[in-house]
Enzyme design. Structure first.
Site, short mmCIF file in Angstrom:
data_model
loop_
_atom_site.label_atom_id
_atom_site.label_comp_id
_atom_site.label_asym_id
_atom_site.label_seq_id
_atom_site.Cartn_x
_atom_site.Cartn_y
_atom_site.Cartn_z
N GLN A 1 0.85 -1.19 0.00
CA GLN A 1 0.00 0.00 0.00
C GLN A 1 0.89 1.24 0.00
O GLN A 1 1.63 1.49 0.96
CB GLN A 1 -0.96 0.05 1.20
CG GLN A 1 -1.98 1.18 0.97
CD GLN A 1 -2.88 1.48 2.16
OE1 GLN A 1 -2.41 1.55 3.28
NE2 GLN A 1 -4.16 1.68 1.90
N TYR A 8 -5.80 10.99 3.59
CA TYR A 8 -4.40 11.28 3.25
C TYR A 8 -4.32 12.04 1.91
O TYR A 8 -5.33 12.47 1.38
CB TYR A 8 -3.60 9.98 3.29
CG TYR A 8 -3.62 9.39 4.68
CD1 TYR A 8 -3.01 10.06 5.75
CD2 TYR A 8 -4.32 8.22 4.97
CE1 TYR A 8 -3.07 9.57 7.05
CE2 TYR A 8 -4.39 7.72 6.28
CZ TYR A 8 -3.76 8.40 7.31
OH TYR A 8 -3.84 7.92 8.59
C1 LIG Z 1 -4.53 -1.12 13.53
C2 LIG Z 1 -5.11 -0.64 12.24
C3 LIG Z 1 -4.30 -0.02 11.29
C4 LIG Z 1 -4.81 0.41 10.06
N1 LIG Z 1 -3.97 0.93 9.11
C5 LIG Z 1 -4.43 1.19 7.86
C6 LIG Z 1 -3.54 1.56 6.83
O1 LIG Z 1 -2.31 1.62 6.98
N2 LIG Z 1 -4.08 1.84 5.61
C7 LIG Z 1 -5.43 1.77 5.37
O2 LIG Z 1 -5.86 2.02 4.26
N3 LIG Z 1 -6.29 1.38 6.34
C8 LIG Z 1 -5.83 1.08 7.56
N4 LIG Z 1 -6.70 0.61 8.52
C9 LIG Z 1 -8.12 0.35 8.17
C10 LIG Z 1 -8.31 -1.12 7.80
O3 LIG Z 1 -7.67 -1.43 6.57
C11 LIG Z 1 -9.82 -1.48 7.66
O4 LIG Z 1 -10.38 -0.73 6.62
C12 LIG Z 1 -10.55 -1.24 8.95
O5 LIG Z 1 -9.88 -1.84 10.04
C13 LIG Z 1 -12.00 -1.76 8.91
O6 LIG Z 1 -12.04 -3.14 8.77
P1 LIG Z 1 -12.37 -4.10 10.04
O7 LIG Z 1 -13.65 -3.59 10.63
O8 LIG Z 1 -12.50 -5.46 9.43
O9 LIG Z 1 -11.24 -3.98 10.99
C14 LIG Z 1 -6.20 0.23 9.77
C15 LIG Z 1 -7.02 -0.37 10.74
C16 LIG Z 1 -6.50 -0.81 11.94
C17 LIG Z 1 -7.41 -1.50 12.93
#
Ligand SMILES: Cc1cc2nc3c(=O)[nH]c(=O)nc-3n(C[C@H](O)[C@H](O)[C@H](O)COP(=O)(O)O)c2cc1C
Length: 366
Positions: free
Chosen positions: A100, A186
């Site tokens: 990414q 971003y």
């Molecule tokens: C610890 C953590 C770090 C994340 N870092 C990123 C990231 O670097 N880039 C991004 O696009 N989304 C990031 N996200 C969002 C996740 O990709 C995802 O969209 C979000 O957790 C929702 O999905 P979930 O409900 O299954 O956790 C992050 C989420 C979490 C929990």
């Protein structure tokens, strides 16, 4: 019902084993100094290689693109070599992994970018947004972001060049492709969303103008590594990191049409993911399906049932499970067999060491 999740799918040249995506998750454990991906990260991703596709954590394309301490980069030779350990480990287990590519724009602090003033589409500060710094003197911690300066045409050209080079570096590092991070407030999102962009040149104003930077970055990266290895992540309805669009359905349907024209291999939509968040409007998902012919991924608070329904409903091709992948390295196997899911420890999400990264076990039947 769950079978829909375990059908293979073609993604460019790749045949993915299932429809389950590990979406990008920042874990802030890159080696210092130099923000270099390492052996520990390689093990972490290899443990999760049974995902149909892993999208590795947000990775800055340049020193100016960094928003938080300890996130990995992909602009130095050492960083490329670090990522090679990760991609080799995932491929050895039969997995597929995209990088990414991340530029945070205004979502940073001078302490994270060598004392510079952050850049953005416009000189508009993100309100109530904090980032994590480690300036070497005091305790690492959260601070408010500062006002950015508006990018000149020259800055725009320069950053497009950085994205292009980062895409090449990702391929050199062994990634199967790249995901452009155009979500979550971003840099690219700061051009797209009307409330973050007050430019009066061809990069601001109309939807077409606000999508111009996205289109030019995608074109540059596709030219470098092929559109069949370029995916894009968007977050139409989130206000994360202070970006809001006044007409998200119109803006992001136009984005889908643009990405279709540019032939990117997938669109990855980050849905709002806080508790009690409203569902993404179905009419928007239908509009995306009509406008865009590639693979469509949705992520945000999915469980097995909701994911199976989304796939069977025909508006999604793959589903991302973020937080569930942290504590369940064997998530696809658990989903397939209906095994219980472990909960992650929020205290070890960002920074630190193996604890909370490598020590979540696979499911053991008792
Ligand atoms: C610890 C953590 C770090 C994340 N870092 C990123 C990231 O670097 N880039 C991004 O696009 N989304 C990031 N996200 C969002 C996740 O990709 C995802 O969209 C979000 O957790 C929702 O999905 P979930 O409900 O299954 O956790 C992050 C989420 C979490 C929990």
């Amino acid at each position: 019902m769950k079978d829909s999740m375990f059908q293979t799918i073609q993604l460019g040249q790749l045949t993915l084993a299932n429809r389950i995506v590990m979406p990008p998750m920042t874990r802030s454990r890159a080696s210092q100094p130099g923000n270099i991906a390492n052996e520990m990260m390689a093990q972490y991703y290899a443990q999760r290689a049974s995902a149909g596709l892993i999208v590795a954590e947000g990775t800055q394309i340049s020193p100016m693109g960094q928003g938080y301490a300890w996130t990995p980069g992909i602009y130095s030779q050492e960083q490329i070599a670090g990522w090679k350990k990760v991609t080799d480990a995932v491929h050895a287990k039969g997995g597929a992994i995209f990088a990414q590519l991340w530029h945070v724009g205004r979502v940073t602090h001078p302490d994270n970018i060598g004392g510079e003033q952050p850049i953005s589409s416009s000189a508009l500060k993100a309100e109530n947004v904090k980032v994590f710094i480690d300036n070497g003197s005091d305790e690492p911690g959260f601070v408010d972001v500062v006002e950015p300066r508006a990018m000149t045409k020259q800055d725009i050209e320069h950053v497009i060049g950085e994205y292009r080079q980062a895409a090449l570096n990702a391929i050199e590092a062994g990634f199967d492709g790249i995901e452009l991070h155009a979500a979550n407030g971003y840099l690219i999102n700061q051009f797209i969303d009307s409330q973050a962009n007050n430019r009066s040149d061809e990069y601001g104003g109309s939807i077409e103008n606000r999508l111009r930077f996205l289109g030019e970055v995608v074109e540059a990266m596709s030219d470098a590594i092929g559109a069949d290895r370029v995916g894009v992540r968007l977050a139409p309805f989130t206000s994360l990191n202070g970006t809001v669009d006044n007409t998200p359905v119109e803006t992001y349907t136009a984005a889908a049409a643009l990405l279709n024209k540019l032939n990117v291999v997938y669109m990855h939509i980050a849905e709002v993911d806080w508790d009690d968040a409203p569902d993404t409007p179905v009419r928007f998902k239908q509009a995306v399906r009509e406008a865009y012919q590639g693979v469509i991924i949705y992520a945000g608070r999915y469980d097995t049932d909701k994911a199976a329904k989304a796939l069977e409903g025909g508006l999604a091709d793959m589903i991302g499970f973020g937080r569930p992948f942290i504590a369940n390295p064997d998530l696809p196997n658990r989903i397939r067999n209906g095994y219980p899911l472990a909960a992650h420890d929020p205290a070890t999400l960002f920074g630190g060491n193996e604890k909370g990264l490598l020590d979540y076990p696979e499911y053991q039947a008792v």
